[in-house]
Design an enzyme around this catalytic site. Structure first.
Site, PDB file in Angstrom:
ATOM      1  N   ASP A  33       0.847  -1.189   0.000  1.00  0.00           N
ATOM      2  CA  ASP A  33       0.000   0.000   0.000  1.00  0.00           C
ATOM      3  C   ASP A  33       0.889   1.248   0.000  1.00  0.00           C
ATOM      4  O   ASP A  33       1.809   1.361   0.809  1.00  0.00           O
ATOM      5  CB  ASP A  33      -0.921  -0.014   1.231  1.00  0.00           C
ATOM      6  N   ASP A  70      -5.117  13.748   2.989  1.00  0.00           N
ATOM      7  CA  ASP A  70      -5.163  13.732   1.515  1.00  0.00           C
ATOM      8  C   ASP A  70      -4.746  15.095   0.972  1.00  0.00           C
ATOM      9  O   ASP A  70      -4.674  15.284  -0.256  1.00  0.00           O
ATOM     10  CB  ASP A  70      -6.579  13.389   1.025  1.00  0.00           C
ATOM     11  N   ASP A 123       2.058   3.238   3.125  1.00  0.00           N
ATOM     12  CA  ASP A 123       0.929   4.154   3.100  1.00  0.00           C
ATOM     13  C   ASP A 123       0.603   4.723   4.475  1.00  0.00           C
ATOM     14  O   ASP A 123       0.538   5.938   4.657  1.00  0.00           O
ATOM     15  CB  ASP A 123      -0.304   3.426   2.564  1.00  0.00           C
ATOM     16  N   HIS A 129     -12.059  10.916  -0.479  1.00  0.00           N
ATOM     17  CA  HIS A 129     -13.307  10.551   0.213  1.00  0.00           C
ATOM     18  C   HIS A 129     -14.441  11.517  -0.133  1.00  0.00           C
ATOM     19  O   HIS A 129     -15.615  11.180   0.015  1.00  0.00           O
ATOM     20  CB  HIS A 129     -13.101  10.575   1.733  1.00  0.00           C
ATOM     21  N   ALA A 180     -16.630   4.727   0.808  1.00  0.00           N
ATOM     22  CA  ALA A 180     -17.348   3.970   1.830  1.00  0.00           C
ATOM     23  C   ALA A 180     -16.581   3.742   3.124  1.00  0.00           C
ATOM     24  O   ALA A 180     -17.127   3.892   4.219  1.00  0.00           O
ATOM     25  CB  ALA A 180     -17.732   2.613   1.255  1.00  0.00           C
ATOM     26  N   SER A 202      -6.720   3.856  -2.236  1.00  0.00           N
ATOM     27  CA  SER A 202      -6.906   2.424  -1.983  1.00  0.00           C
ATOM     28  C   SER A 202      -8.197   1.884  -2.568  1.00  0.00           C
ATOM     29  O   SER A 202      -8.239   0.765  -3.079  1.00  0.00           O
ATOM     30  CB  SER A 202      -6.941   2.153  -0.479  1.00  0.00           C
ATOM     31  N   HIS A 223      -1.251  10.727  -0.887  1.00  0.00           N
ATOM     32  CA  HIS A 223      -0.788   9.869  -1.985  1.00  0.00           C
ATOM     33  C   HIS A 223      -0.178  10.749  -3.076  1.00  0.00           C
ATOM     34  O   HIS A 223      -0.194  11.975  -2.970  1.00  0.00           O
ATOM     35  CB  HIS A 223      -1.968   9.085  -2.572  1.00  0.00           C
TER      36      HIS A 223
HETATM   37  O1  LIG Z   1      -8.408   7.037   4.183  1.00  0.00           O
HETATM   38  C1  LIG Z   1      -7.202   7.251   4.153  1.00  0.00           C
HETATM   39  O2  LIG Z   1      -6.409   6.768   4.981  1.00  0.00           O
HETATM   40  C2  LIG Z   1      -6.661   8.178   3.099  1.00  0.00           C
HETATM   41  O3  LIG Z   1      -7.587   9.195   2.855  1.00  0.00           O
HETATM   42  C3  LIG Z   1      -6.427   7.454   1.831  1.00  0.00           C
HETATM   43  O4  LIG Z   1      -5.613   6.326   2.013  1.00  0.00           O
HETATM   44  P1  LIG Z   1      -5.950   4.924   1.340  1.00  0.00           P
HETATM   45  O5  LIG Z   1      -6.650   5.234   0.057  1.00  0.00           O
HETATM   46  O6  LIG Z   1      -4.598   4.317   1.109  1.00  0.00           O
HETATM   47  O7  LIG Z   1      -6.772   4.163   2.284  1.00  0.00           O
HETATM   48 MN   LIG Z   2      -3.822   2.456  -0.406  1.00  0.00          MN
HETATM   49 MN   LIG Z   3      -3.437   5.979   1.953  1.00  0.00          MN
END
Ligand SMILES: O=C(O)[C@H](O)COP(=O)(O)O
Ligand SMILES: [Mn+2]
Ligand SMILES: [Mn+2]
Length: 566
Positions: A28, A171, A437, A140, A287, A81, A508
């Protein structure tokens, strides 16, 4: 095609054999970028990941993991993700939540749907509450969508509006919460000048208030509930701009972890608790970090925390967050209909599947991978294992996270033979290694270097097990993060703030990610094709299906591999 099985029969691959154990490893937040001091992957010891590129360059390449390659509106949208794992698992590119909401707002269709009609019934007599992540991160939610929804709701009769904001800094750059709240305040002032009673009612940092995921820590959702629904929080302010500015003055404060606050009137009374008859919209389209609040808002039977008071509301999500659970029941925009994912094909073609990650990424390799679907396709063919994540810490404190525990589970699954019964042709062991990540999001460069090494150690353990059973490995990532921890100016140099400090990038990136294939089970002559130069995450599913000895479904994005010779 239904899920009865027949429509899922895959043709045999003309050249590639069945019967292999395949490890599918998703790192990740692991992209490819130029080496410099903010490239934590480069600065970490990562001998295993390095060796793929060095020793077998024809079996290593980069693939696209952002923008339109994963169904996002523009090439300026970083990967994430949700869309990354959707693409990896589904093998096709679907227009994702961000884009679907854009389209519904632009066409005005959002206001004609059942969801909006439902909440609108509260407008004449009650308050409309909007709850969600306030930033332009586009992962999100997006501020411009909230602005349009506010305006559109007011034009359609909302007389009293309360916004419950969650500050970001994950983000988007830390500290930007102030500007986002100021922008929203301007919009609300504009609505007030038109006679709408519109105000921010509560707030808090996304990682401390409301936006937990995969039920890692319900106290996060409770803090939000208390502020948003009950109108109670440890901090009370007259304005949200003042709240965010003041709370950020605390040592080590950051947008992600601001404590909950409520806005109060001159009598010290909170201006926007949620009460019977009100309408509520959770405006995140993604979600994973909204579904827990959706449960608290919607379920009559609920025992995760004491809700104290459960208002009878008209609730709609921006999207439906879980199609299987039908949660929430009402929503403003229909989610992407992701069907016939590779996971479903594999179980129908005799491939047993083992999936594992720790809690904070568990739904990525299950729910997102399977097209935003909870549960098993076939519980006799699949086993999903969740390793509990640490709770109540930021992951720079424990940058190794559960990487080794995940790798051990994968190793044991690979070596156990449990997934190789006589009549079972082949098996897939799928994991997400979260470190690059989750630690990258903290903005702690040193800890992220430790995190990257831990991820590399985990890959090694899995590759070693694959060596022992004569299997195949596929190692890739869902999007970039740890490879670039600095915001860049136009020339690509680290950007500095007004005090001359480098602006740390917690989010990211737009970088491509590596994919490597190998292992003793890989048939001779298998290599990456050169005629899919723009290949992205969605091309991986067909690749993996081929490695299991099957042709991929014809509407999947093309495979990345070819077999030369013979
Ligand atoms: O929800 C999170 O942690 C970030 O906004 C995005 O990170 P992820 O897409 O790697 O979960
Ligand atoms: Mn991810
Ligand atoms: Mn992330």
């Amino acid at each position: 095609m239904g899920s009865s099985g027949n429509g899922f029969k895959l043709a045999d691959h003309p050249k590639l054999p069945k019967g292999k154990t395949i490890a599918m490893v998703v790192l990740d937040g692991w992209g490819e970028a130029k080496p410099d001091e903010y490239n934590c992957i480069h600065n970490a010891e990562t001998p295993t990941m390095d060796s793929f590129k060095k020793t077998a360059p024809e079996k290593w390449r980069l693939i696209r993991a952002h923008g339109t390659a994963v169904g996002l509106p523009t090439e300026d949208d970083m990967g994430n993700s949700e869309v990354g794992h959707n693409a990896l698992g589904a093998g096709r590119i679907y227009a994702q939540g961000a884009k679907l909401v854009d389209l519904a707002l632009a066409s005005g269709k959002i206001y004609d749907g059942e969801g909006f009609k439902y909440i609108k019934e509260s407008f004449a007599t009650n308050t409309l509450h909007l709850i969600g992540l306030l930033s332009d991160g586009g992962v999100h939610s997006r501020l411009d969508q909230v602005q349009l929804l506010l305006k559109g709701s007011a034009e359609r009769g909302a007389k009293r509006i309360r916004v419950h904001v969650l500050t970001d800094g994950r983000d988007v750059i830390d500290g930007t919460s102030v500007a986002f709240v100021e922008t929203l305040e301007k919009d609300l002032a504009d609505l007030r000048s038109k006679g709408v009673d519109a105000q921010i009612a509560s707030g808090g940092g996304r990682m401390y208030v409301t936006m937990d995921r995969y039920e890692n820590d319900w106290s996060v959702v409770k803090r939000g509930w208390d502020a948003q629904v009950l109108g109670e929080a440890p901090h009370k302010f007259k304005s949200a701009v003042e709240a965010v500015k003041k709370l950020r003055e605390e040592p080590k404060a950051n947008d992600q972890y601001l404590p909950p606050f409520v806005i109060v009137d001159d009598n010290g009374k909170s201006v926007g608790p949620i009460v019977d008859g009100d309408a509520v919209v959770t405006f995140n389209f993604r979600a994973d970090r909204m579904v827990m609040l959706a449960k608290a808002l919607e379920y009559a039977d609920f025992d995760k925390f004491d809700r104290v008071r459960v208002p009878k509301i008209r609730y709609a999500g921006m999207l439906q967050y879980d199609g299987e659970l039908k949660l929430p029941n009402r929503y403003l925009v229909s989610p992407p209909e992701i069907e016939r994912t590779s996971g479903e094909y594999l179980v129908h073609n005799g491939v047993k599947t083992f999936a594992c990650s720790e809690t904070v990424k568990f739904g990525h390799v299950t729910f997102f991978w399977n097209g935003n679907r909870s549960g098993y396709f076939n519980s006799e063919m699949e086993e999903y294992v969740e390793i509990p994540s640490d709770v109540g810490i930021t992951f720079n404190v424990q940058p190794k996270m559960k990487a080794i525990e995940i790798a051990e589970k994968a190793r044991d699954a690979i070596l156990s033979g449990k997934f190789h019964q006589a009549n079972i042709s082949t098996c897939l062991v799928r994991v997400n290694i979260p470190n690059g990540d989750m630690v990258g999001h903290t903005g702690d460069v040193k800890a992220t270097v430790v995190a990257c090494k831990a991820a590399d150690d985990a890959v090694k353990m899995i590759i070693d097990a694959i060596e022992q059973v004569g299997g195949i490995y596929v190692v890739t990532a869902d999007h970039g993060n740890a490879e670039d921890m600095a915001k860049r100016d136009k020339s690509g140099k680290p950007a500095v703030d007004k005090n001359g400090n480098v602006q740390i990038l917690t989010s990211h990136t737009l970088q491509p990610v590596p994919i490597a294939i190998g292992g003793p089970g890989l048939a001779p002559g298998v290599r990456f094709r050169s005629d899919v130069p723009d290949g992205g995450l969605a091309n991986v599913a067909a690749t993996v299906i081929n490695l299991h000895g099957f042709e991929a479904p014809s509407d999947y994005e093309p495979t990345l591999i070819e077999v030369v010779g013979n």
